[in-house]
Design a protein around this motif. Structure first.
Motif, PDB file in Angstrom:
ATOM      1  N   LYS A 323      -2.266  10.781  -6.428  1.00 57.90           N
ATOM      2  CA  LYS A 323      -1.466  10.856  -5.455  1.00 57.90           C
ATOM      3  C   LYS A 323      -2.231  10.677  -4.226  1.00 57.90           C
ATOM      4  O   LYS A 323      -3.164  11.328  -3.952  1.00 57.90           O
ATOM      5  CB  LYS A 323      -0.731  12.104  -5.199  1.00 57.90           C
ATOM      6  CG  LYS A 323       0.267  12.237  -4.205  1.00 57.90           C
ATOM      7  CD  LYS A 323       1.331  13.182  -4.169  1.00 57.90           C
ATOM      8  CE  LYS A 323       2.437  13.324  -2.987  1.00 57.90           C
ATOM      9  NZ  LYS A 323       3.074  14.445  -2.835  1.00 57.90           N
ATOM     10  N   PRO A 324      -1.878   9.615  -3.207  1.00 58.59           N
ATOM     11  CA  PRO A 324      -2.744   9.300  -2.273  1.00 58.59           C
ATOM     12  C   PRO A 324      -2.788  10.169  -1.392  1.00 58.59           C
ATOM     13  O   PRO A 324      -1.576  11.154  -1.156  1.00 58.59           O
ATOM     14  CB  PRO A 324      -2.020   8.069  -1.669  1.00 58.59           C
ATOM     15  CG  PRO A 324      -1.320   7.429  -2.912  1.00 58.59           C
ATOM     16  CD  PRO A 324      -1.026   8.450  -3.656  1.00 58.59           C
ATOM     17  N   LEU A 338      -2.657   1.560   6.403  1.00 55.91           N
ATOM     18  CA  LEU A 338      -2.034   1.473   5.169  1.00 55.91           C
ATOM     19  C   LEU A 338      -1.455   0.031   4.935  1.00 55.91           C
ATOM     20  O   LEU A 338      -0.971  -0.552   5.668  1.00 55.91           O
ATOM     21  CB  LEU A 338      -0.744   2.508   4.883  1.00 55.91           C
ATOM     22  CG  LEU A 338      -1.222   3.844   5.282  1.00 55.91           C
ATOM     23  CD1 LEU A 338       0.028   4.841   5.284  1.00 55.91           C
ATOM     24  CD2 LEU A 338      -2.026   4.191   4.129  1.00 55.91           C
ATOM     25  N   ASN A 339      -1.254  -0.372   3.313  1.00 59.95           N
ATOM     26  CA  ASN A 339      -0.556  -1.491   3.103  1.00 59.95           C
ATOM     27  C   ASN A 339       0.509  -1.199   1.852  1.00 59.95           C
ATOM     28  O   ASN A 339       1.154  -2.131   1.478  1.00 59.95           O
ATOM     29  CB  ASN A 339      -1.546  -2.533   2.664  1.00 59.95           C
ATOM     30  CG  ASN A 339      -2.354  -2.041   1.549  1.00 59.95           C
ATOM     31  OD1 ASN A 339      -2.205  -1.174   0.516  1.00 59.95           O
ATOM     32  ND2 ASN A 339      -3.543  -2.762   1.269  1.00 59.95           N
ATOM     33  N   GLY A 340       0.492  -0.090   1.412  1.00 55.46           N
ATOM     34  CA  GLY A 340       1.592   0.248   0.419  1.00 55.46           C
ATOM     35  C   GLY A 340       1.173   0.237  -1.097  1.00 55.46           C
ATOM     36  O   GLY A 340       1.624   0.687  -1.791  1.00 55.46           O
ATOM     37  N   ASN A 341      -0.169  -0.362  -1.428  1.00 51.38           N
ATOM     38  CA  ASN A 341      -0.507  -0.455  -2.572  1.00 51.38           C
ATOM     39  C   ASN A 341      -0.971   0.891  -3.309  1.00 51.38           C
ATOM     40  O   ASN A 341      -0.780   1.064  -4.530  1.00 51.38           O
ATOM     41  CB  ASN A 341      -1.754  -1.198  -2.552  1.00 51.38           C
ATOM     42  CG  ASN A 341      -1.625  -2.703  -2.265  1.00 51.38           C
ATOM     43  OD1 ASN A 341      -0.448  -3.360  -2.386  1.00 51.38           O
ATOM     44  ND2 ASN A 341      -2.354  -3.398  -1.794  1.00 51.38           N
ATOM     45  N   ALA A 342      -1.401   2.017  -2.453  1.00 52.39           N
ATOM     46  CA  ALA A 342      -1.990   2.880  -3.168  1.00 52.39           C
ATOM     47  C   ALA A 342      -0.418   3.879  -3.843  1.00 52.39           C
ATOM     48  O   ALA A 342      -0.506   4.243  -4.784  1.00 52.39           O
ATOM     49  CB  ALA A 342      -2.677   3.937  -2.234  1.00 52.39           C
ATOM     50  N   GLN A 343       0.381   3.848  -2.711  1.00 50.72           N
ATOM     51  CA  GLN A 343       1.588   4.566  -3.068  1.00 50.72           C
ATOM     52  C   GLN A 343       2.287   3.790  -4.289  1.00 50.72           C
ATOM     53  O   GLN A 343       2.679   4.441  -5.303  1.00 50.72           O
ATOM     54  CB  GLN A 343       2.643   4.371  -1.878  1.00 50.72           C
ATOM     55  CG  GLN A 343       4.025   5.336  -2.348  1.00 50.72           C
ATOM     56  CD  GLN A 343       4.775   5.306  -0.735  1.00 50.72           C
ATOM     57  OE1 GLN A 343       4.212   5.394   0.059  1.00 50.72           O
ATOM     58  NE2 GLN A 343       5.993   5.959  -1.108  1.00 50.72           N
ATOM     59  N   ARG A 344       2.254   2.481  -4.299  1.00 51.04           N
ATOM     60  CA  ARG A 344       2.986   1.758  -5.589  1.00 51.04           C
ATOM     61  C   ARG A 344       2.028   2.105  -6.719  1.00 51.04           C
ATOM     62  O   ARG A 344       2.652   2.284  -7.935  1.00 51.04           O
ATOM     63  CB  ARG A 344       2.634   0.199  -5.190  1.00 51.04           C
ATOM     64  CG  ARG A 344       3.191  -0.628  -6.127  1.00 51.04           C
ATOM     65  CD  ARG A 344       3.158  -2.120  -5.843  1.00 51.04           C
ATOM     66  NE  ARG A 344       3.272  -3.016  -6.823  1.00 51.04           N
ATOM     67  CZ  ARG A 344       3.168  -4.433  -7.013  1.00 51.04           C
ATOM     68  NH1 ARG A 344       2.672  -5.038  -5.771  1.00 51.04           N
ATOM     69  NH2 ARG A 344       3.334  -5.105  -8.228  1.00 51.04           N
TER      70      ARG A 344
END
Length: 378
Positions: A323-324, A338-344
């Motif tokens: 979990k980021p 952030l670019n959203g990749n870790a959450q994705r």
């Protein structure tokens, strides 16, 4: 109910027992001793660095590495948001503030372009960035070819978190050999273990001497106990170092076993649209510590959580990717890029049993369970 299949249990046997008993019978029971000295030399030689300091954990290596790079309270330390909490925790131990940078989608590792952007914004804001801590996620080294020149251009030292990546490489160089120093972990679930433990690796003789000094309570060279600054009880036990020495002789074989398990998962999923091995498009330099898959539910009609639930019902351990850190309640409000990749990746990934101690029957059972699940959902 079948016995539980674990993701990455310790792979130890008669060789480790022999090394441990020899150390025990030598009388070197207390921390430090000849096995610690030998273990440091052997790991340093394996990684290709000049010096190593055996410590109580990978977290301790990160903490002392940051202190020895001059990180101070109020400074900013940039790290990957896609990591285990120990990376960010070690930053907070120094009084510095973690700044989380998002990931490249293919690897989950720190995105160099975002790193450069973050450094520029922080410099413009007058912030002191005292270190960068890239993380070698799940046994895949970060892109140091791009990261190190960026760090050098901004005059910021790199402390590599190679906790998960011993045995991996990047551009012909071993993980653990990048930056001013690197930290590796020998926790019980890692590719090789000393039960608990870690190590700091560096080519800097002064830095490693400082680490050893701080790790032994910052004791001055006096007959009595003399201390002029705060130290830590962070050294590795001689007994545990003996276990590590045995494990190191088996490292290549344990990596090969994990890769063979990954290849079996790859074969299973080759015909399943919408599912792929995480980071597997280019994993020839990975140590294959853990094998995860990424699921596109718009294609499959099912989610990573659905697969995990099916495995769990069969008493087979799995879990999401990390979990980021920017989503963790304890780091709410921390600065980030952030670019959203870790959450994705957290939402669509699941890690499968990957340990070298898995028997063929364990792997067969896991694959049979996953295959049944996929077939039922077609």
């Amino acid at each position: 109910m079948n016995d539980r299949i674990l993701m990455s249990s310790p792979d130890v046997g008669e060789l480790e027992e022999t090394y441990l008993l020899n150390a025990f019978r030598s009388g070197w029971i207390a921390p430090l001793g000849p096995d610690v000295d030998a273990f440091e030399r052997e790991v340093a030689d394996r990684v290709g660095v000049a010096h190593a300091a055996a410590l109580s954990s990978g977290t301790a290596a990160l903490h002392l590495g940051l202190l020895c790079l001059g990180v101070k309270p109020g400074d900013v330390v940039i790290t990957s948001t896609m990591t285990f909490a120990a990376t960010a925790n070690a930053i907070t131990y120094t009084g510095a503030r973690p700044y989380f940078v998002d990931s490249e989608l293919e690897s989950g590792n720190l995105d160099p372009a975002l790193l450069e952007h973050a450094l520029g914004e922080l410099r413009a804001a007058g912030e002191t960035v005292s270190a960068i801590v890239p993380v070698d996620l799940l046994g895949k080294a970060a892109d140091y070819t791009r990261i190190l020149p960026i760090a050098e251009a901004f005059g910021v030292p790199v402390l590599a978190d190679a906790a998960e990546a011993l045995g991996a490489s990047h551009a012909g160089k071993q993980a653990g050999a990048f930056g001013a120093a690197s930290a590796i972990s020998f926790n019980g679930n890692k590719i090789m273990t000393t039960s608990g433990g870690g190590m700091l690796l560096t080519d800097d003789a002064e830095l490693v001497a400082r680490v050893r000094y701080l790790a032994t309570q910052a004791r001055q060279p006096a007959v009595h106990y003399e201390h002029t600054e705060i130290g830590y009880n962070y050294r590795l036990s001689n007994l545990l170092a003996a276990v590590g020495r045995a494990q190191l002789t088996r490292l290549d074989g344990m990596m090969a076993r994990r890769r063979a398990i990954r290849d079996r998962y790859r074969s299973l999923l080759a015909s399943v649209d919408g599912v792929e091995i995480f980071g597997g498009a280019d994993d020839r330099d990975d140590n294959c510590w853990l094998t995860s898959v990424v699921v596109d539910p718009a294609v499959t009609g099912w989610t990573a959580a659905d697969l995990s639930a099916a495995l769990g019902a069969a008493n087979i351990e799995s879990r999401p990717l990390w979990k980021p850190m920017h989503l963790q309640p304890v780091f709410a409000g921390a600065q980030s890029m952030l670019n959203g990749n870790a959450q994705r990746l957290f939402e669509t990934g699941v890690t499968l049993p990957s340990g070298s101690a898995l028997s063929d029957a364990d792997v067969d059972r896991t694959i049979d369970c996953a295959a049944r699940f996929v077939e039922e959902r077609r």
